[in-house]
Design a protein around this motif. Structure first.
Motif, PDB file in Angstrom:
ATOM      1  N   PRO A  26       0.770  -1.088  -0.134  1.00 13.40           N
ATOM      2  CA  PRO A  26      -0.023   0.127  -0.032  1.00 13.40           C
ATOM      3  C   PRO A  26       0.730   1.170  -0.118  1.00 13.40           C
ATOM      4  CG  PRO A  26       0.031  -1.024   2.042  1.00 13.40           C
ATOM      5  CD  PRO A  26       0.727  -1.931   1.409  1.00 13.40           C
ATOM      6  N   MET A  27       0.439   1.994  -0.928  1.00 14.88           N
ATOM      7  CA  MET A  27       1.334   3.312  -1.276  1.00 14.88           C
ATOM      8  C   MET A  27       0.253   4.589  -0.995  1.00 14.88           C
ATOM      9  SD  MET A  27       4.718   2.878  -3.488  1.00 14.88           S
ATOM     10  CE  MET A  27       3.978   2.028  -4.730  1.00 14.88           C
ATOM     11  N   GLY A  28       0.821   5.618  -0.561  1.00 17.40           N
ATOM     12  CA  GLY A  28      -0.010   6.883  -0.548  1.00 17.40           C
ATOM     13  C   GLY A  28      -0.126   7.659  -2.085  1.00 17.40           C
ATOM     14  N   CYS A  29       1.007   7.329  -2.570  1.00 17.85           N
ATOM     15  CA  CYS A  29       1.444   7.876  -3.920  1.00 17.85           C
ATOM     16  C   CYS A  29       2.421   7.050  -4.523  1.00 17.85           C
ATOM     17  CB  CYS A  29       1.499   9.477  -3.805  1.00 17.85           C
ATOM     18  SG  CYS A  29       3.119   9.814  -2.872  1.00 17.85           S
ATOM     19  N   LEU A  30       2.494   7.200  -5.855  1.00 19.37           N
ATOM     20  CA  LEU A  30       3.621   6.769  -6.591  1.00 19.37           C
ATOM     21  C   LEU A  30       4.782   7.608  -6.528  1.00 19.37           C
ATOM     22  CD1 LEU A  30       2.052   4.942  -9.446  1.00 19.37           C
ATOM     23  CD2 LEU A  30       2.537   4.105  -7.332  1.00 19.37           C
ATOM     24  N   PHE A  31       5.802   7.349  -7.102  1.00 25.08           N
ATOM     25  CA  PHE A  31       7.035   8.101  -7.195  1.00 25.08           C
ATOM     26  C   PHE A  31       7.912   7.897  -8.237  1.00 25.08           C
ATOM     27  CE2 PHE A  31      10.328   5.496  -5.408  1.00 25.08           C
ATOM     28  CZ  PHE A  31       9.461   4.681  -4.773  1.00 25.08           C
ATOM     29  N   CYS A  32       8.640   9.042  -8.908  1.00 20.85           N
ATOM     30  CA  CYS A  32       9.344   8.721  -9.815  1.00 20.85           C
ATOM     31  C   CYS A  32      10.670   9.490  -9.604  1.00 20.85           C
ATOM     32  CB  CYS A  32       9.014   8.883 -11.276  1.00 20.85           C
ATOM     33  SG  CYS A  32       8.864  10.547 -11.518  1.00 20.85           S
ATOM     34  N   GLY A  33      11.880   9.055 -10.232  1.00 19.45           N
ATOM     35  CA  GLY A  33      13.154   9.900 -10.180  1.00 19.45           C
ATOM     36  C   GLY A  33      13.404  10.444 -11.552  1.00 19.45           C
ATOM     37  N   VAL A  34      13.814  11.893 -11.329  1.00 17.63           N
ATOM     38  CA  VAL A  34      14.370  12.382 -12.775  1.00 17.63           C
ATOM     39  C   VAL A  34      15.599  13.115 -12.342  1.00 17.63           C
ATOM     40  CG1 VAL A  34      13.932  14.123 -14.435  1.00 17.63           C
ATOM     41  CG2 VAL A  34      11.934  12.913 -13.116  1.00 17.63           C
ATOM     42  N   THR A  35      16.672  12.964 -13.280  1.00 18.08           N
ATOM     43  CA  THR A  35      17.945  13.419 -12.930  1.00 18.08           C
ATOM     44  C   THR A  35      17.998  14.560 -14.014  1.00 18.08           C
ATOM     45  OG1 THR A  35      18.883  11.291 -12.317  1.00 18.08           O
ATOM     46  CG2 THR A  35      20.465  13.063 -12.971  1.00 18.08           C
ATOM     47  N   CYS A  36      18.604  15.618 -13.525  1.00 20.65           N
ATOM     48  CA  CYS A  36      19.250  16.900 -14.470  1.00 20.65           C
ATOM     49  C   CYS A  36      20.485  17.108 -14.293  1.00 20.65           C
ATOM     50  CB  CYS A  36      18.097  18.128 -14.010  1.00 20.65           C
ATOM     51  SG  CYS A  36      16.476  17.955 -13.983  1.00 20.65           S
ATOM     52  N   ALA A  37      21.140  17.664 -15.380  1.00 24.51           N
ATOM     53  CA  ALA A  37      22.445  17.997 -15.069  1.00 24.51           C
ATOM     54  C   ALA A  37      22.413  19.198 -15.882  1.00 24.51           C
ATOM     55  CB  ALA A  37      23.344  16.877 -16.273  1.00 24.51           C
ATOM     56  N   ILE A  38      23.233  20.256 -15.250  1.00 23.05           N
ATOM     57  CA  ILE A  38      23.611  21.410 -15.916  1.00 23.05           C
ATOM     58  C   ILE A  38      24.881  21.657 -16.663  1.00 23.05           C
ATOM     59  CG2 ILE A  38      23.562  24.056 -15.329  1.00 23.05           C
ATOM     60  CD1 ILE A  38      21.932  23.347 -13.189  1.00 23.05           C
ATOM     61  N   ASP A  39      24.885  22.030 -17.858  1.00 27.46           N
ATOM     62  CA  ASP A  39      26.453  21.731 -18.454  1.00 27.46           C
ATOM     63  C   ASP A  39      27.002  23.040 -18.259  1.00 27.46           C
ATOM     64  OD1 ASP A  39      25.179  23.718 -20.356  1.00 27.46           O
ATOM     65  OD2 ASP A  39      25.132  22.241 -21.947  1.00 27.46           O
ATOM     66  N   PRO A  40      28.361  23.504 -18.300  1.00 31.85           N
ATOM     67  CA  PRO A  40      29.061  24.412 -18.219  1.00 31.85           C
ATOM     68  C   PRO A  40      28.431  25.856 -18.714  1.00 31.85           C
ATOM     69  CG  PRO A  40      30.502  22.917 -18.731  1.00 31.85           C
ATOM     70  CD  PRO A  40      29.192  22.342 -19.100  1.00 31.85           C
ATOM     71  N   GLU A  41      27.697  25.649 -19.845  1.00 28.17           N
ATOM     72  CA  GLU A  41      27.178  26.882 -20.329  1.00 28.17           C
ATOM     73  C   GLU A  41      25.797  27.296 -19.648  1.00 28.17           C
ATOM     74  OE1 GLU A  41      27.877  24.712 -23.490  1.00 28.17           O
ATOM     75  OE2 GLU A  41      29.800  25.290 -22.602  1.00 28.17           O
ATOM     76  N   GLY A  42      25.414  26.422 -18.678  1.00 25.63           N
ATOM     77  CA  GLY A  42      24.249  26.847 -18.094  1.00 25.63           C
ATOM     78  C   GLY A  42      22.974  26.170 -18.579  1.00 25.63           C
ATOM     79  N   HIS A  43      23.083  25.319 -19.760  1.00 27.19           N
ATOM     80  CA  HIS A  43      21.893  24.680 -20.107  1.00 27.19           C
ATOM     81  C   HIS A  43      21.532  23.283 -19.340  1.00 27.19           C
ATOM     82  CE1 HIS A  43      22.453  26.435 -24.287  1.00 27.19           C
ATOM     83  NE2 HIS A  43      23.692  26.842 -23.632  1.00 27.19           N
ATOM     84  N   ILE A  44      20.250  23.096 -19.370  1.00 25.22           N
ATOM     85  CA  ILE A  44      19.889  21.997 -18.397  1.00 25.22           C
ATOM     86  C   ILE A  44      19.683  20.853 -19.423  1.00 25.22           C
ATOM     87  CG2 ILE A  44      17.914  20.957 -17.417  1.00 25.22           C
ATOM     88  CD1 ILE A  44      17.603  23.918 -16.089  1.00 25.22           C
ATOM     89  N   VAL A  45      20.300  19.711 -19.020  1.00 23.88           N
ATOM     90  CA  VAL A  45      19.857  18.323 -19.692  1.00 23.88           C
ATOM     91  C   VAL A  45      19.457  17.239 -18.608  1.00 23.88           C
ATOM     92  CG1 VAL A  45      21.214  16.269 -21.055  1.00 23.88           C
ATOM     93  CG2 VAL A  45      22.281  18.541 -20.725  1.00 23.88           C
ATOM     94  N   THR A  46      18.106  16.827 -19.309  1.00 24.25           N
ATOM     95  CA  THR A  46      17.463  15.690 -18.264  1.00 24.25           C
ATOM     96  C   THR A  46      18.085  14.502 -18.878  1.00 24.25           C
ATOM     97  OG1 THR A  46      15.551  16.085 -20.131  1.00 24.25           O
ATOM     98  CG2 THR A  46      15.220  17.382 -18.032  1.00 24.25           C
TER      99      THR A  46
END
Lengths: 437, 227
Positions: free
Chosen positions: B138-158
């Protein structure tokens, strides 16, 4: 968690079935369960499914100093792990009897049979040799772990490629996979374990026992053999008396099984090599059984951040700015090594009282944190000497500049005195605690 | 700073964020009560759950179940890195599970790393959630994981690959719940500004919708009568 014991009627049922030459999963006496060998994206990564038993092997290498008595030989290190995933009775990091037995068998099967050329792993004699490490993880225990582990280990070793090494004079260069193609290990032969379970004092024999069968068996014979029909190791356990004929018969059966399994490994290696050569996809991700109802794959998806809110920047703008750092009393650095109970926490005890009392002098401030700040500032104005201030309600707000601040500190002390009558006990406690810190 | 972020959004076009292809298989091991394998690109994690089961007396908690998480690396013995990941996963699971429904019992989750090609922690979280679902806890909600990386120029990579993680200035992993898309756990490495953190959270929340959609589809498929 303890193992659920097998009930007597289950045991009798299994034995009765074996007497009638029947097995629970419908196999014949000498049948293996289905073997599936898959390779991962990494070199030397191999998963073997033997029926429902599942084992993962990963081969890796590193440069180490050789053993003193064998300066020109590389090292083969084997490590088998019973992951708690495989069965609830396995505990992480515990040396159980079964684990020791399996590790020893695997060592005898692979290392003592000298199946890989350890001399070719020498880089600089007496200084640097390759250590080949084989990690075998048992993922699901449904019987006959030994056979599955030995197949996974040898298939992993065959699949593995180590980085190429160049030697120029005294300089040793290890080339990455981009510079030079990694080289395979030189493997002389492929020893494979075949397990035989004996029942009812050795009257009945079964190949590839399942987990249930293992629990009712009387004895186990493990034969490690290569496809040239050379026996690499043989071990009988469980304390049953075997006749010479029985052992010979087992070795004959083993030779047939070993040649079949060797073929299977070679075919799997060939398939993987082809897939890699064609530059197509390979690895476990590609081998997921998508037709199964329990499996699902999705393609690469993009996340649209277009609709309106654009999320983050607006959140960042609209959220309250974090409280000013100045509000929090800045940590007071005492003499090195000094500390106090409850330090760095703001003390809310007796604040009101303190405030009331301090309001009367007029020159003091309402907030203790602010008070300290102000005092700090005052200190800075008056030559910026070291200040030691406590945020406790007791009187040790002292060591100010003696000339200018004496008055204030005494004032402080006199104020604190009346209210600290009750706190006297507490003070004692604090002092008791001090030596601990 | 803000203007640069704004331009990033414009320059990259809004489709800059993407998740690698992912796949999942449930109930693939026979011994555990629940099992799953989750694949994100080449990263692959296998999870098995036992429980609710008997608990060691020393670990017994009188009003809820004891959650144990073990992460097995592929090579060598588990070290500090694995312990840190275990804690992240355990705390997320404890928050999602209704463990008070099974007092004085043990829930154990074992994660085996099969291949690491970046975003390992998020893959562990996803595999854990699928395995818990498979075990029917039994769970109250599901969960998931997301990883983000920020490259040296400041762009976000998921969902970065190992190489992208290596080249990046900061890597953040968030566990996001399915009910309100709130952050349940965050694990960060490297330096970043408050703005960047908010941006990453927003991106992750969006990405989580896709993953929950995938969860839904896979469960629907599993309980459908026709393949």
């Amino acid at each position: 968690m303890r193992e659920t014991p097998l009930s007597n009627c289950e045991r009798q049922f299994l034995l009765k079935a074996i007497e009638e030459k029947k097995r629970l999963d419908g196999r014949q006496t000498y049948d293996y369960r289905n073997i599936k060998i898959t390779f991962g994206t990494d070199y030397g990564c191999c998963i073997v499914d033997l029926g429902k038993t599942r084992v993962l092997a990963q081969v890796s290498c590193e440069l180490v100093a050789p053993k003193e008595n064998r300066p020109t030989e590389g090292i083969l290190f084997l490590s088998l792990e019973l992951s708690p995933m495989a069965s609830p009775i396995f505990e992480a990091g515990r040396q159980s009897e079964l684990l020791v037995k399996l590790n020893r068998l695997l060592e005898r099967c692979l290392r003592n049979s000298k199946c890989i050329d350890t001399e070719s792993l020498c880089v600089v004699s007496g200084e640097k040799v390759w250590q080949i490490r084989v990690d075998v993880h048992v993922l699901n225990h449904e019987g006959n772990l030994m056979d599955a582990a030995s197949i996974a280990a040898i298939a992993g070793l065959c699949h593995f490629r180590r980085p190429d090494v160049g030697i120029q004079g005294d300089e040793v260069t290890v080339y990455g996979p981009e510079e030079r193609d990694p080289v395979p290990l030189s493997i002389y032969h492929m020893p494979i374990c075949v397990s035989f379970a004996f029942f009812l004092e050795g009257t009945y024999l079964l190949v590839d026992p399942s987990e249930r069968e293992e629990r009712v068996m009387d004895g186990l014979l493990v034969i490690a053999m290569n496809k040239h029909r050379e026996i690499c190791s043989i071990q009988s356990s469980g304390g049953i008396m075997l006749l010479k004929d029985q052992v010979l018969r087992c070795s004959k059966i083993a030779s047939v099984k070993v040649s079949e399994i060797t073929d299977l490994i070679n075919r799997a290696l060939e398939n993987d090599r082809k897939a890699r050569k064609e530059g197509g996809k390979f690895g476990f991700a590609e081998l997921m059984a998508v037709q199964r109802i329990t499996a699902l794959k999705s393609d690469e998806v993009s996340i649209e951040m277009s609709d309106g809110d654009a999320g983050a920047p607006s959140v960042a703008i609209t959220t309250e700015s974090p409280p000013e750092v100045g509000r929090v009393p800045s940590p007071v650095v005492r003499a090195p090594g000094a500390g106090q109970v409850g330090e760095s926490l703001e003390n809310a005890w007796g604040l009101e009282q303190l405030e009331e009392e301090e309001d009367q002098p007029g020159d003091e401030v309402m907030d203790e944190g602010l008070e300290i700040k102000e005092e700090n500032q005052r200190q800075e104005k008056s030559k910026g000497e070291v200040v030691v201030i406590s945020d406790s309600e007791e009187e040790e707000v002292v060591i100010l500049n003696p000339k200018t601040q004496v008055k204030e500190s005494t004032l402080h002390a006199s104020q604190s005195q009346p209210q600290s009558t009750g706190a006297a006990k507490k003070k004692k406690k604090q002092q008791k605690k001090k030596p601990v810190h | 700073m803000r203007s640069r972020l704004a331009t990033t959004m414009e320059v990259d076009g809004l489709s800059a964020f993407s998740l690698r292809e992912f796949g999942c298989e449930q109930n693939l091991l026979s011994r555990p009560d629940g099992s799953s394998s989750f694949v994100q690109g080449d990263t692959s994690v296998l999870a098995g759950v036992y429980g609710p089961a008997e608990v060691k007396i020393s670990k017994e908690i009188y009003d809820r179940a004891t959650m144990e998480v073990v992460i097995q690396p592929k090579v060598g013995l588990p070290g500090v890195k694995e312990r840190a990941r275990e804690q992240c996963v355990r705390e997320t699971c404890e928050a999602a599970l209704l463990s008070t429904l099974h007092p004085r019992s043990s829930l154990s989750l074992v994660l085996q790393v099969v291949h690491d090609d970046g975003s390992l922690l998020s893959c562990c979280l996803n595999a854990a959630c699928m395995a818990l679902m498979d075990a029917g806890l039994p769970m109250g909600c599901l969960f998931c994981g997301v990883t983000c990386a920020i490259d040296p120029e400041g762009h976000i990579v998921t969902d970065p690959t190992a190489q992208q993680e290596k080249d990046s200035r900061a890597v953040m992993t968030f566990a996001i719940d399915s009910a309100q898309h709130r952050v349940m756990m965050s694990s960060t490495k490297g330096s970043f500004s408050v703005n960047e953190l908010q941006q990453c959270i927003a991106v992750s929340q969006r990405a989580s919708e896709k993953i929950f959609q995938f969860y839904r589809e896979s469960v629907r498929r599993r309980y459908s009568k026709t393949v």
